[in-house]
Design a protein around this motif. Structure first.
Motif, PDB file in Angstrom:
ATOM      1  N   ILE A 146       0.802  -1.157  -0.023  1.00  0.00           N
ATOM      2  CA  ILE A 146      -0.108   0.017  -0.082  1.00  0.00           C
ATOM      3  C   ILE A 146       1.024   1.176  -0.241  1.00  0.00           C
ATOM      4  CG2 ILE A 146      -1.684   1.379   1.257  1.00  0.00           C
ATOM      5  CD1 ILE A 146      -2.849  -1.305   2.683  1.00  0.00           C
ATOM      6  N   GLU A 147       1.800   1.373   0.861  1.00  0.00           N
ATOM      7  CA  GLU A 147       2.812   2.407   0.936  1.00  0.00           C
ATOM      8  C   GLU A 147       3.531   2.669  -0.167  1.00  0.00           C
ATOM      9  OE1 GLU A 147       4.967   2.277   4.534  1.00  0.00           O
ATOM     10  OE2 GLU A 147       3.426   1.555   5.571  1.00  0.00           O
ATOM     11  N   ARG A 148       4.107   1.336  -0.980  1.00  0.00           N
ATOM     12  CA  ARG A 148       4.890   1.630  -2.065  1.00  0.00           C
ATOM     13  C   ARG A 148       3.830   1.904  -3.290  1.00  0.00           C
ATOM     14  NH1 ARG A 148       7.947  -4.097  -2.824  1.00  0.00           N
ATOM     15  NH2 ARG A 148       8.999  -3.080  -4.443  1.00  0.00           N
ATOM     16  N   TYR A 191       5.487   1.285   7.373  1.00  0.00           N
ATOM     17  CA  TYR A 191       5.009   2.100   8.348  1.00  0.00           C
ATOM     18  C   TYR A 191       5.959   3.252   8.311  1.00  0.00           C
ATOM     19  CZ  TYR A 191       2.234  -1.668  10.423  1.00  0.00           C
ATOM     20  OH  TYR A 191       1.467  -2.739  10.498  1.00  0.00           O
ATOM     21  N   CYS A 192       6.254   3.815   6.971  1.00  0.00           N
ATOM     22  CA  CYS A 192       7.214   4.843   6.928  1.00  0.00           C
ATOM     23  C   CYS A 192       6.751   6.103   7.450  1.00  0.00           C
ATOM     24  CB  CYS A 192       7.414   4.910   5.195  1.00  0.00           C
ATOM     25  SG  CYS A 192       8.457   6.221   4.786  1.00  0.00           S
ATOM     26  N   GLN A 193       5.533   6.615   7.370  1.00  0.00           N
ATOM     27  CA  GLN A 193       5.145   7.652   8.082  1.00  0.00           C
ATOM     28  C   GLN A 193       5.467   7.913   9.513  1.00  0.00           C
ATOM     29  OE1 GLN A 193       4.340  10.631   6.846  1.00  0.00           O
ATOM     30  NE2 GLN A 193       3.045  10.426   4.946  1.00  0.00           N
ATOM     31  N   GLU A 194       5.174   6.758  10.262  1.00  0.00           N
ATOM     32  CA  GLU A 194       5.351   6.576  11.703  1.00  0.00           C
ATOM     33  C   GLU A 194       7.025   6.666  11.855  1.00  0.00           C
ATOM     34  OE1 GLU A 194       4.218   3.655  15.273  1.00  0.00           O
ATOM     35  OE2 GLU A 194       3.359   3.151  13.439  1.00  0.00           O
ATOM     36  N   PHE A 243      10.084  -1.048  11.854  1.00  0.00           N
ATOM     37  CA  PHE A 243       9.798  -0.464  10.679  1.00  0.00           C
ATOM     38  C   PHE A 243      10.581  -1.079   9.365  1.00  0.00           C
ATOM     39  CE2 PHE A 243       9.803   3.034  13.877  1.00  0.00           C
ATOM     40  CZ  PHE A 243       8.625   3.270  13.896  1.00  0.00           C
ATOM     41  N   TYR A 244      11.287  -2.202   9.834  1.00  0.00           N
ATOM     42  CA  TYR A 244      11.880  -2.978   8.870  1.00  0.00           C
ATOM     43  C   TYR A 244      11.509  -4.344   8.450  1.00  0.00           C
ATOM     44  CZ  TYR A 244      15.349   0.779   9.097  1.00  0.00           C
ATOM     45  OH  TYR A 244      16.079   2.007   8.960  1.00  0.00           O
TER      46      TYR A 244
END
Length: 438
Positions: A146-148, A191-194, A243-244
């Motif tokens: 989703i984030e990608r 969870y890049c934004q977080e 986050f990884y």
């Protein structure tokens, strides 16, 4: 391959990973912070608490019910784990599942107590833990996808305040390139934004991201991080593990253990019998349509006759090295997939329309400036297992390549920036082409 060459709409104007099958909508999962607000109920009574306070629940289990759950940190989804055993304990006695440990066995009888240990020695518990781990990995991969695919990303750089929109990779690559601050490859992050909120919060509190010392003002902090080469995150801070992607891969293994593994023992296994190995021919697919061929000469002839495209001629005229050819092929595939003419950038509604335009307008051999397609993002294949990429070389002609038996030296481009990303990555990720699956 043919399945992923369907017409695309205006909304699907980005490719962030190697294509394989038609993408299906992925359910949006909760952020790691929201998971901490889940309520967990005791397996043996009605006592409950938020997941973020699970230590209180574990203490309650030990004190009130004499029940100890082993290796809690290895349980991927603690609420579901507790829910499962809460149901099972209503069906059978707890002694059917737990080992019984007697304390003070040599002391007075009145001081002896029986404690129950629930651990993965029990096959049912082990299977449950592995299933929860697999489910969590699938959820994380869906969230990452989703984030990608998200093109609504908008955020300022935490070092220069320049705004970035469109996709998270633009900001992460900018910080690595312009500020020598790398958190790893964008495709390895979830969870890049977080994650960015966490890092921004530390900087706002005048805290170094690496040594985590606090300074009196931003100028002092900035000078410290620059002089001490502290423009990276602390790999020993497990707050960042969530986050990884690598931290979700295998039950009970940290990213250090996963990366330290090698195939040494497997390589020395003399019992392996490869005599029945059969290589299957790999078909190369045309840059423009779904035509496939098992020989490269035939696929090149097809592209020339059907689409007026001559890759060998472009290579010779532009003096393209191997990696530049790779980027050109991936660029053309990406533009065609997005229903856009790679020469004039005109957008069309369907794939068939853009292919008709390329031929009719004579744009098959028209390329934009090299600054458009000679970019690092085109190192990564548009299509997974693209056999056409395997046929590229630095030789001037096919005859030269055949005369050397295909053993042509490859002159690498300057990839020092990519090496820097690898060396400064918090997880020291290996650079590799990544498909949709891990």
């Amino acid at each position: 391959m043919a399945a992923c060459m369907e017409d695309k709409t205006e909304e699907e104007d980005s490719i962030l990973e190697a294509l394989c099958f038609p993408e299906r909508p992925a359910p949006r999962t909760s952020s790691s912070s929201s998971r901490g607000k889940e309520v967990v109920t005791c397996v043996l009574c009605a006592d409950s608490c938020p997941l973020s306070e699970k230590d209180r629940l574990l203490k309650h289990l030990a004190v009130e019910h004499k029940l100890v759950i082993a290796d809690v940190k290895l349980i991927a989804d603690f609420p579901k784990y507790v829910l499962y055993w809460r149901k099972r304990f209503t069906e059978q006695p707890i002694t059917d599942f737990c080992s019984v440990i007697k304390t003070n066995s040599k002391g007075p009888v009145e001081k002896q107590e029986d404690f129950f240990l629930l651990c993965d020695v029990l096959p049912e518990d082990r299977i449950l833990r592995e299933q929860l781990q697999q489910n969590r990995l699938e959820e994380i991969l869906e969230q990452q996808q989703i984030e990608r695919d998200d093109s609504s990303f908008r955020r300022d750089c935490m070092f220069c305040n320049e705004e970035f929109t469109g996709n998270r990779s633009s900001l992460l690559n900018h910080m690595a390139r312009e500020h020598a601050f790398s958190v790893g490859l964008p495709d390895n992050i979830v969870y890049c934004q977080e994650f960015l909120d966490t890092l921004q919060g530390k900087l706002d509190n005048l805290q170094c991201l690496y040594c985590e010392k606090t300074f009196r003002d931003k100028i002092t902090l900035k000078d410290h991080m620059r002089k001490k080469q502290h423009r990276r995150v602390n790999a020993n801070n497990h707050e960042y593990d969530q986050f990884y992607i690598i931290n979700y891969l295998e039950l009970g293994k940290t990213w250090e253990e996963v990366q330290s593994e090698d195939d040494h023992e497997m390589l020395e296994d003399e019992d392996d019998d490869w005599s029945d190995w059969q290589a299957h021919p790999v078909c190369a697919v045309c840059l423009f349509c779904e035509h496939q061929s098992e020989t490269m000469n035939k696929i090149y002839d097809h592209m020339g006759e059907a689409h007026g495209f001559d890759l060998h001629k472009l290579k010779s005229e532009l003096n393209l090295r191997f990696y530049q050819q790779v980027k050109l092929v991936n660029y053309i595939r990406r533009e065609i997939h997005q229903c856009r003419c790679y020469g004039c950038q005109q957008k069309f509604a369907t794939r068939s329309e853009v292919l008709h335009h390329v031929v009719e307008a004579g744009h098959a051999m028209m390329l934009p400036g090299m600054s458009t397609w000679d970019q690092p993002q085109y190192y990564f294949p548009t299509y997974e297992n693209d056999a056409l990429l395997c046929a590229l070389s630095d030789s001037d002609s096919d005859s030269e390549r055949e005369g050397h038996g295909g053993d042509v030296p490859v002159i690498a481009e300057d990839i020092s920036n990519l090496r820097a990303l690898k060396q400064t990555s918090v997880l020291n990720h290996l650079l590799k082409n990544r498909g949709a699956n891990i």
